[in-house]
Scaffold this motif. Structure first.
Motif, PDB file in Angstrom:
ATOM      1  N   ALA A  23       0.803  -1.229   0.000  1.00  0.00           N
ATOM      2  CA  ALA A  23       0.000   0.000   0.000  1.00  0.00           C
ATOM      3  C   ALA A  23       0.836   1.280   0.000  1.00  0.00           C
ATOM      4  N   PRO A  24       1.917   1.377   0.770  1.00  0.00           N
ATOM      5  CA  PRO A  24       2.702   2.620   0.751  1.00  0.00           C
ATOM      6  C   PRO A  24       3.257   2.979  -0.631  1.00  0.00           C
ATOM      7  N   GLU A  25       3.431   1.986  -1.502  1.00  0.00           N
ATOM      8  CA  GLU A  25       3.945   2.248  -2.852  1.00  0.00           C
ATOM      9  C   GLU A  25       2.976   3.102  -3.681  1.00  0.00           C
ATOM     10  N   TYR A  26       1.716   3.135  -3.290  1.00  0.00           N
ATOM     11  CA  TYR A  26       0.705   3.827  -4.070  1.00  0.00           C
ATOM     12  C   TYR A  26       0.386   5.225  -3.538  1.00  0.00           C
ATOM     13  N   ARG A  27       1.018   5.599  -2.444  1.00  0.00           N
ATOM     14  CA  ARG A  27       0.828   6.956  -1.928  1.00  0.00           C
ATOM     15  C   ARG A  27       1.477   7.948  -2.876  1.00  0.00           C
ATOM     16  N   ASP A  28       0.802   9.035  -3.098  1.00  0.00           N
ATOM     17  CA  ASP A  28       1.333  10.141  -3.904  1.00  0.00           C
ATOM     18  C   ASP A  28       1.621   9.773  -5.354  1.00  0.00           C
ATOM     19  N   VAL A  29       0.990   8.725  -5.875  1.00  0.00           N
ATOM     20  CA  VAL A  29       1.123   8.404  -7.297  1.00  0.00           C
ATOM     21  C   VAL A  29       0.340   9.444  -8.092  1.00  0.00           C
ATOM     22  N   GLN A  30       0.996  10.032  -9.078  1.00  0.00           N
ATOM     23  CA  GLN A  30       0.390  11.077  -9.904  1.00  0.00           C
ATOM     24  C   GLN A  30      -0.944  10.616 -10.491  1.00  0.00           C
ATOM     25  N   GLY A  31      -2.021  11.321 -10.164  1.00  0.00           N
ATOM     26  CA  GLY A  31      -3.327  11.054 -10.749  1.00  0.00           C
ATOM     27  C   GLY A  31      -4.154   9.989 -10.059  1.00  0.00           C
ATOM     28  N   LEU A  32      -3.566   9.255  -9.115  1.00  0.00           N
ATOM     29  CA  LEU A  32      -4.323   8.192  -8.432  1.00  0.00           C
ATOM     30  C   LEU A  32      -5.137   8.802  -7.297  1.00  0.00           C
ATOM     31  N   LEU A  33      -6.449   8.693  -7.399  1.00  0.00           N
ATOM     32  CA  LEU A  33      -7.337   9.222  -6.368  1.00  0.00           C
ATOM     33  C   LEU A  33      -7.550   8.223  -5.235  1.00  0.00           C
ATOM     34  N   ARG A  34      -7.700   6.949  -5.612  1.00  0.00           N
ATOM     35  CA  ARG A  34      -7.983   5.917  -4.608  1.00  0.00           C
ATOM     36  C   ARG A  34      -7.674   4.555  -5.191  1.00  0.00           C
ATOM     37  N   LYS A  35      -7.213   3.664  -4.333  1.00  0.00           N
ATOM     38  CA  LYS A  35      -7.046   2.259  -4.713  1.00  0.00           C
ATOM     39  C   LYS A  35      -7.738   1.416  -3.655  1.00  0.00           C
ATOM     40  N   ARG A  44      -8.408 -17.181  -4.663  1.00  0.00           N
ATOM     41  CA  ARG A  44      -7.660 -17.501  -5.877  1.00  0.00           C
ATOM     42  C   ARG A  44      -7.288 -16.249  -6.673  1.00  0.00           C
ATOM     43  N   THR A  45      -8.118 -15.203  -6.565  1.00  0.00           N
ATOM     44  CA  THR A  45      -7.905 -13.998  -7.351  1.00  0.00           C
ATOM     45  C   THR A  45      -7.778 -12.791  -6.433  1.00  0.00           C
ATOM     46  N   VAL A  46      -6.771 -11.958  -6.714  1.00  0.00           N
ATOM     47  CA  VAL A  46      -6.590 -10.702  -5.984  1.00  0.00           C
ATOM     48  C   VAL A  46      -6.403  -9.591  -7.009  1.00  0.00           C
ATOM     49  N   GLY A  47      -6.433  -8.368  -6.538  1.00  0.00           N
ATOM     50  CA  GLY A  47      -6.210  -7.249  -7.435  1.00  0.00           C
ATOM     51  C   GLY A  47      -6.568  -5.939  -6.791  1.00  0.00           C
ATOM     52  N   GLY A  48      -6.909  -4.973  -7.635  1.00  0.00           N
ATOM     53  CA  GLY A  48      -7.249  -3.657  -7.124  1.00  0.00           C
ATOM     54  C   GLY A  48      -8.203  -2.932  -8.050  1.00  0.00           C
ATOM     55  N   ILE A  49      -9.015  -2.091  -7.449  1.00  0.00           N
ATOM     56  CA  ILE A  49      -9.863  -1.184  -8.198  1.00  0.00           C
ATOM     57  C   ILE A  49      -9.275   0.196  -7.965  1.00  0.00           C
ATOM     58  N   TYR A  50      -8.861   0.820  -9.055  1.00  0.00           N
ATOM     59  CA  TYR A  50      -8.181   2.108  -8.998  1.00  0.00           C
ATOM     60  C   TYR A  50      -9.095   3.191  -9.549  1.00  0.00           C
ATOM     61  N   PHE A  51      -9.071   4.345  -8.914  1.00  0.00           N
ATOM     62  CA  PHE A  51      -9.809   5.507  -9.399  1.00  0.00           C
ATOM     63  C   PHE A  51      -8.780   6.570  -9.776  1.00  0.00           C
ATOM     64  N   TRP A  52      -8.772   6.919 -11.053  1.00  0.00           N
ATOM     65  CA  TRP A  52      -7.772   7.819 -11.615  1.00  0.00           C
ATOM     66  C   TRP A  52      -8.408   9.119 -12.078  1.00  0.00           C
ATOM     67  N   SER A  54      -7.311  10.573 -14.813  1.00  0.00           N
ATOM     68  CA  SER A  54      -7.363  10.458 -16.267  1.00  0.00           C
ATOM     69  C   SER A  54      -6.810   9.114 -16.724  1.00  0.00           C
ATOM     70  N   ARG A  55      -7.196   8.730 -17.904  1.00  0.00           N
ATOM     71  CA  ARG A  55      -6.706   7.486 -18.509  1.00  0.00           C
ATOM     72  C   ARG A  55      -5.188   7.531 -18.743  1.00  0.00           C
ATOM     73  N   PRO A  56      -4.631   8.632 -19.265  1.00  0.00           N
ATOM     74  CA  PRO A  56      -3.176   8.663 -19.447  1.00  0.00           C
ATOM     75  C   PRO A  56      -2.396   8.466 -18.139  1.00  0.00           C
ATOM     76  N   GLU A  57      -2.911   9.006 -17.040  1.00  0.00           N
ATOM     77  CA  GLU A  57      -2.234   8.807 -15.748  1.00  0.00           C
ATOM     78  C   GLU A  57      -2.315   7.349 -15.317  1.00  0.00           C
ATOM     79  N   ALA A  58      -3.430   6.707 -15.590  1.00  0.00           N
ATOM     80  CA  ALA A  58      -3.556   5.274 -15.280  1.00  0.00           C
ATOM     81  C   ALA A  58      -2.583   4.465 -16.126  1.00  0.00           C
ATOM     82  N   GLU A  59      -2.552   4.748 -17.413  1.00  0.00           N
ATOM     83  CA  GLU A  59      -1.671   3.998 -18.308  1.00  0.00           C
ATOM     84  C   GLU A  59      -0.200   4.170 -17.942  1.00  0.00           C
ATOM     85  N   ALA A  60       0.150   5.316 -17.376  1.00  0.00           N
ATOM     86  CA  ALA A  60       1.536   5.551 -16.956  1.00  0.00           C
ATOM     87  C   ALA A  60       1.944   4.629 -15.803  1.00  0.00           C
TER      88      ALA A  60
END
Length: 100
Positions: A23-35, A44-52, A54-60
């Motif tokens: 989780a600390p790796e995602y603090r202050d990521v440009q454009g990331l509002l929430r994970k 069996r399956t894990v992951g994340g729902i990210y709120f960005w 913009s799309r370009p910031e997510a793709e970065a």
């Protein structure tokens, strides 16, 4: 949304411990509002729902370096799926927000 199908099942507590370690790796990521981290009922399956912002910031974010991190941490290849959200129901602010 990202998902990873794990080679072995994990418990909710194991998932929580792993998520807290990354989780600390995602603090202050440009454009990331929430994970929001997710784990399936069967473990069996894990992951994340990210709120960005913009799309370009997510793709970065989802670079080969990020994919390598996931492969090393979880032993599997990540899947990234993009969704648009034209309407949001916000019960905290008592608003319905539409894409304008």
């Amino acid at each position: 949304m990202t998902t990873f199908t794990l080679p072995t099942l994990i418990t909710r507590q194991e998932a929580r411990n792993i998520f807290l370690s990354t989780a600390p790796e995602y603090r202050d990521v440009q454009g990331l509002l929430r994970k929001t981290y997710i784990v399936s009922d069967d473990g069996r399956t894990v992951g994340g729902i990210y709120f960005w912002k913009s799309r370009p910031e997510a793709e970065a974010m989802y670079t080969e370096s990020w994919r390598q991190f996931v492969r090393e941490k979880y032993g599997t290849e990540p899947t990234v799926t993009y969704f648009e959200s034209p309407v949001v129901v916000d019960n905290q602010s008592h608003q319905i927000l539409g894409d304008e």
